[in-house]
Design a protein around this motif. Structure first.
Motif, mmCIF file in Angstrom:
data_model
loop_
_atom_site.group_PDB
_atom_site.id
_atom_site.type_symbol
_atom_site.label_atom_id
_atom_site.label_comp_id
_atom_site.label_asym_id
_atom_site.label_seq_id
_atom_site.Cartn_x
_atom_site.Cartn_y
_atom_site.Cartn_z
ATOM 1 N N ALA A 14 8.632 0.686 0.269
ATOM 2 C CA ALA A 14 7.695 1.162 2.013
ATOM 3 C C ALA A 14 8.079 2.897 2.446
ATOM 4 N N ILE B 120 4.159 -3.181 7.157
ATOM 5 C CA ILE B 120 4.070 -2.203 6.312
ATOM 6 C C ILE B 120 2.634 -1.532 6.228
ATOM 7 N N ILE B 121 2.335 -0.176 6.904
ATOM 8 C CA ILE B 121 0.664 0.505 6.418
ATOM 9 C C ILE B 121 0.502 1.401 6.018
ATOM 10 N N GLY B 122 -0.345 1.026 4.629
ATOM 11 C CA GLY B 122 -0.509 2.723 4.368
ATOM 12 C C GLY B 122 -1.465 2.889 3.465
ATOM 13 N N HIS B 123 -1.805 3.940 3.449
ATOM 14 C CA HIS B 123 -3.179 4.155 2.149
ATOM 15 C C HIS B 123 -2.581 3.710 1.232
ATOM 16 N N ALA C 298 -1.713 -3.168 4.227
ATOM 17 C CA ALA C 298 -0.646 -4.018 5.485
ATOM 18 C C ALA C 298 -0.239 -5.540 4.382
ATOM 19 N N HIS C 299 1.175 -4.664 4.536
ATOM 20 C CA HIS C 299 2.381 -5.590 4.025
ATOM 21 C C HIS C 299 3.622 -6.047 5.082
ATOM 22 N N LEU D 172 -6.957 0.356 4.858
ATOM 23 C CA LEU D 172 -6.245 0.057 4.446
ATOM 24 C C LEU D 172 -4.935 -1.150 3.572
ATOM 25 N N ASP E 89 4.846 5.752 14.168
ATOM 26 C CA ASP E 89 4.754 6.740 13.294
ATOM 27 C C ASP E 89 5.143 8.477 13.815
ATOM 28 N N ILE F 164 4.516 1.716 11.242
ATOM 29 C CA ILE F 164 4.663 0.816 10.554
ATOM 30 C C ILE F 164 4.610 0.026 11.913
ATOM 31 N N SER G 246 5.271 5.302 3.913
ATOM 32 C CA SER G 246 4.451 4.567 4.406
ATOM 33 C C SER G 246 4.164 5.842 5.969
ATOM 34 N N LYS H 220 12.747 2.762 8.173
ATOM 35 C CA LYS H 220 13.053 3.032 6.889
ATOM 36 C C LYS H 220 14.386 2.697 6.628
#
Ligand SMILES: Cc1cc2nc3c(=O)[nH]c(=O)nc-3n(C[C@H](O)[C@H](O)[C@H](O)COP(=O)(O)O)c2cc1C
Length: 157
Positions: free
Chosen positions: A36, A112-115, A84-85, A82, A17, A42, A39, A26
Protein backbone atom coordinates in the motif's frame (compact mmCIF):
# COMPACT_ATOMS: atom_id res chain seq x y z
CA UNK A 1 -26.02 5.88 -1.95
CA UNK A 2 -25.71 2.56 -0.14
CA UNK A 3 -28.88 1.36 1.58
CA UNK A 4 -28.91 1.27 5.37
CA UNK A 5 -31.29 0.25 8.13
CA UNK A 6 -33.91 3.04 8.45
CA UNK A 7 -31.60 5.09 6.22
CA UNK A 8 -29.36 5.68 9.23
CA UNK A 9 -26.23 5.93 7.05
CA UNK A 10 -23.89 4.77 9.83
CA UNK A 11 -20.72 5.07 7.72
CA UNK A 12 -18.21 7.79 8.43
CA UNK A 13 -15.51 7.99 5.79
CA UNK A 14 -12.25 9.76 6.31
CA UNK A 15 -10.51 10.28 2.99
CA UNK A 16 -6.80 10.72 3.45
CA UNK A 17 -4.60 12.30 0.79
CA UNK A 18 -2.51 14.88 2.67
CA UNK A 19 1.08 13.60 2.56
CA UNK A 20 1.75 13.79 6.31
CA UNK A 21 -1.53 12.20 7.31
CA UNK A 22 -1.17 9.56 4.64
CA UNK A 23 2.30 8.72 5.94
CA UNK A 24 0.96 8.42 9.49
CA UNK A 25 -1.76 6.02 8.35
CA UNK A 26 0.71 3.98 6.31
CA UNK A 27 2.98 3.73 9.35
CA UNK A 28 0.13 1.91 11.11
CA UNK A 29 -0.27 -0.80 8.46
CA UNK A 30 0.81 -4.35 9.17
CA UNK A 31 3.98 -5.49 7.50
CA UNK A 32 2.07 -7.66 5.02
CA UNK A 33 0.42 -4.55 3.64
CA UNK A 34 3.73 -3.05 2.43
CA UNK A 35 2.20 -2.95 -1.06
CA UNK A 36 0.00 0.00 0.00
CA UNK A 37 3.01 2.31 0.30
CA UNK A 38 2.60 4.08 -3.08
CA UNK A 39 -1.14 4.70 -2.62
CA UNK A 40 -2.14 8.38 -2.96
CA UNK A 41 -5.53 7.92 -1.27
CA UNK A 42 -6.80 5.85 1.64
CA UNK A 43 -10.38 5.94 2.85
CA UNK A 44 -11.02 4.91 6.46
CA UNK A 45 -14.50 3.62 7.32
CA UNK A 46 -15.53 4.35 10.90
CA UNK A 47 -18.74 3.74 12.76
CA UNK A 48 -20.33 3.21 16.16
CA UNK A 49 -23.00 0.66 17.01
CA UNK A 50 -25.51 3.31 18.08
CA UNK A 51 -25.35 5.03 14.70
CA UNK A 52 -27.50 2.27 13.21
CA UNK A 53 -30.27 -0.18 14.08
CA UNK A 54 -29.64 -2.32 17.16
CA UNK A 55 -32.29 -5.01 17.22
CA UNK A 56 -32.83 -6.65 20.61
CA UNK A 57 -32.27 -10.18 19.30
CA UNK A 58 -28.61 -9.32 18.79
CA UNK A 59 -28.50 -7.86 15.31
CA UNK A 60 -26.38 -4.74 15.01
CA UNK A 61 -26.26 -3.10 11.63
CA UNK A 62 -23.60 -0.38 11.77
CA UNK A 63 -20.77 -2.59 10.52
CA UNK A 64 -23.04 -4.13 7.91
CA UNK A 65 -23.87 -0.62 6.65
CA UNK A 66 -20.18 0.24 6.44
CA UNK A 67 -19.64 -2.89 4.38
CA UNK A 68 -22.33 -1.89 1.93
CA UNK A 69 -20.91 1.62 1.59
CA UNK A 70 -17.34 0.37 1.26
CA UNK A 71 -18.34 -2.03 -1.51
CA UNK A 72 -20.09 0.81 -3.34
CA UNK A 73 -16.96 2.93 -3.05
CA UNK A 74 -14.83 0.09 -4.41
CA UNK A 75 -17.19 -0.56 -7.32
CA UNK A 76 -17.20 3.11 -8.22
CA UNK A 77 -13.41 3.37 -7.94
CA UNK A 78 -13.06 0.34 -10.19
CA UNK A 79 -15.54 1.82 -12.65
CA UNK A 80 -13.35 4.90 -13.07
CA UNK A 81 -10.23 2.84 -13.62
CA UNK A 82 -8.72 2.83 -10.15
CA UNK A 83 -7.69 -0.07 -7.94
CA UNK A 84 -9.43 -0.23 -4.56
CA UNK A 85 -8.50 -2.83 -1.96
CA UNK A 86 -10.00 -3.15 1.54
CA UNK A 87 -7.77 -4.14 4.40
CA UNK A 88 -8.05 -5.12 8.05
CA UNK A 89 -4.30 -5.29 8.60
CA UNK A 90 -3.55 -2.11 10.54
CA UNK A 91 -3.09 -1.03 14.13
CA UNK A 92 -6.43 0.61 14.79
CA UNK A 93 -5.32 2.77 17.72
CA UNK A 94 -2.58 4.33 15.62
CA UNK A 95 -4.93 5.03 12.73
CA UNK A 96 -7.42 6.60 15.13
CA UNK A 97 -4.70 8.81 16.55
CA UNK A 98 -3.49 9.84 13.09
CA UNK A 99 -7.00 10.79 11.99
CA UNK A 100 -8.45 12.08 15.26
CA UNK A 101 -11.16 9.41 15.31
CA UNK A 102 -12.76 9.22 18.78
CA UNK A 103 -12.12 6.16 20.91
CA UNK A 104 -15.73 4.94 20.80
CA UNK A 105 -15.71 4.49 17.02
CA UNK A 106 -14.53 1.36 15.24
CA UNK A 107 -12.42 1.77 12.13
CA UNK A 108 -13.67 -1.33 10.41
CA UNK A 109 -11.60 -1.08 7.25
CA UNK A 110 -9.21 1.05 5.28
CA UNK A 111 -9.74 1.09 1.54
CA UNK A 112 -6.44 1.54 -0.22
CA UNK A 113 -6.88 3.29 -3.55
CA UNK A 114 -4.41 3.69 -6.36
CA UNK A 115 -3.76 3.72 -10.06
CA UNK A 116 -3.10 0.42 -11.81
CA UNK A 117 0.63 -0.10 -12.33
CA UNK A 118 2.51 -2.24 -14.82
CA UNK A 119 5.64 -2.41 -12.71
CA UNK A 120 5.24 -5.23 -10.20
CA UNK A 121 8.85 -5.22 -9.07
CA UNK A 122 7.91 -3.82 -5.67
CA UNK A 123 5.71 -6.82 -4.93
CA UNK A 124 6.69 -10.06 -3.23
CA UNK A 125 6.66 -13.22 -5.35
CA UNK A 126 3.41 -14.26 -3.73
CA UNK A 127 1.74 -10.95 -4.55
CA UNK A 128 3.12 -10.89 -8.10
CA UNK A 129 1.58 -14.34 -8.64
CA UNK A 130 -1.72 -13.20 -7.13
CA UNK A 131 -1.86 -10.28 -9.58
CA UNK A 132 -2.00 -12.61 -12.54
CA UNK A 133 -3.75 -15.67 -11.13
CA UNK A 134 -7.43 -16.41 -11.27
CA UNK A 135 -9.51 -15.01 -8.43
CA UNK A 136 -10.59 -17.76 -6.12
CA UNK A 137 -13.89 -18.32 -4.32
CA UNK A 138 -15.52 -21.28 -2.59
CA UNK A 139 -17.79 -23.39 -4.77
CA UNK A 140 -21.24 -21.88 -4.86
CA UNK A 141 -22.85 -25.01 -3.36
CA UNK A 142 -20.82 -24.52 -0.20
CA UNK A 143 -22.27 -21.07 0.46
CA UNK A 144 -25.74 -21.07 -1.09
CA UNK A 145 -28.63 -23.26 0.04
CA UNK A 146 -32.12 -23.25 -1.35
CA UNK A 147 -35.18 -23.42 0.86
CA UNK A 148 -33.40 -24.35 4.06
CA UNK A 149 -30.01 -24.30 5.75
CA UNK A 150 -28.63 -27.65 4.72
CA UNK A 151 -25.07 -26.44 4.26
CA UNK A 152 -23.71 -28.43 7.19
CA UNK A 153 -21.70 -31.08 5.37
CA UNK A 154 -20.89 -28.77 2.48
CA UNK A 155 -19.41 -25.92 4.50
CA UNK A 156 -15.85 -27.09 4.07
CA UNK A 157 -16.03 -27.90 0.35
C1 LIG B 1 -12.43 -7.22 5.76
C2 LIG B 1 -11.30 -7.49 4.79
C3 LIG B 1 -10.01 -7.41 5.25
C4 LIG B 1 -8.95 -7.60 4.38
N1 LIG B 1 -7.67 -7.38 4.82
C5 LIG B 1 -6.66 -7.44 3.94
C6 LIG B 1 -5.34 -7.07 4.33
O1 LIG B 1 -5.08 -6.64 5.46
N2 LIG B 1 -4.36 -7.16 3.40
C7 LIG B 1 -4.59 -7.58 2.12
O2 LIG B 1 -3.66 -7.62 1.32
N3 LIG B 1 -5.84 -7.92 1.72
C8 LIG B 1 -6.87 -7.84 2.59
N4 LIG B 1 -8.13 -8.14 2.17
C9 LIG B 1 -8.37 -8.62 0.79
C10 LIG B 1 -8.65 -10.11 0.78
O3 LIG B 1 -7.49 -10.80 1.19
C11 LIG B 1 -9.10 -10.49 -0.63
O4 LIG B 1 -10.32 -9.87 -0.92
C12 LIG B 1 -9.24 -12.00 -0.78
O5 LIG B 1 -8.02 -12.63 -0.58
C13 LIG B 1 -9.77 -12.38 -2.15
O6 LIG B 1 -8.96 -11.82 -3.15
P1 LIG B 1 -9.61 -10.95 -4.33
O7 LIG B 1 -10.57 -10.00 -3.68
O8 LIG B 1 -8.46 -10.24 -4.97
O9 LIG B 1 -10.28 -11.91 -5.24
C14 LIG B 1 -9.20 -7.94 3.02
C15 LIG B 1 -10.53 -8.04 2.58
C16 LIG B 1 -11.56 -7.79 3.44
C17 LIG B 1 -12.98 -7.82 2.92
Amino acid sequence: MAPSCANNQPWRMIAVDAPETLAAVKAALSRGNYWAAPSPLIVAFATRADLDCQIPDGREYALFGCGLAAMNLMIQATEIGLIAHPIAGYRQAEVKAALGVPEDYTIITLVIIGHPANDMSGLSEKHQAAEVSQRDRRPIESVVAWNGFDLGDREML
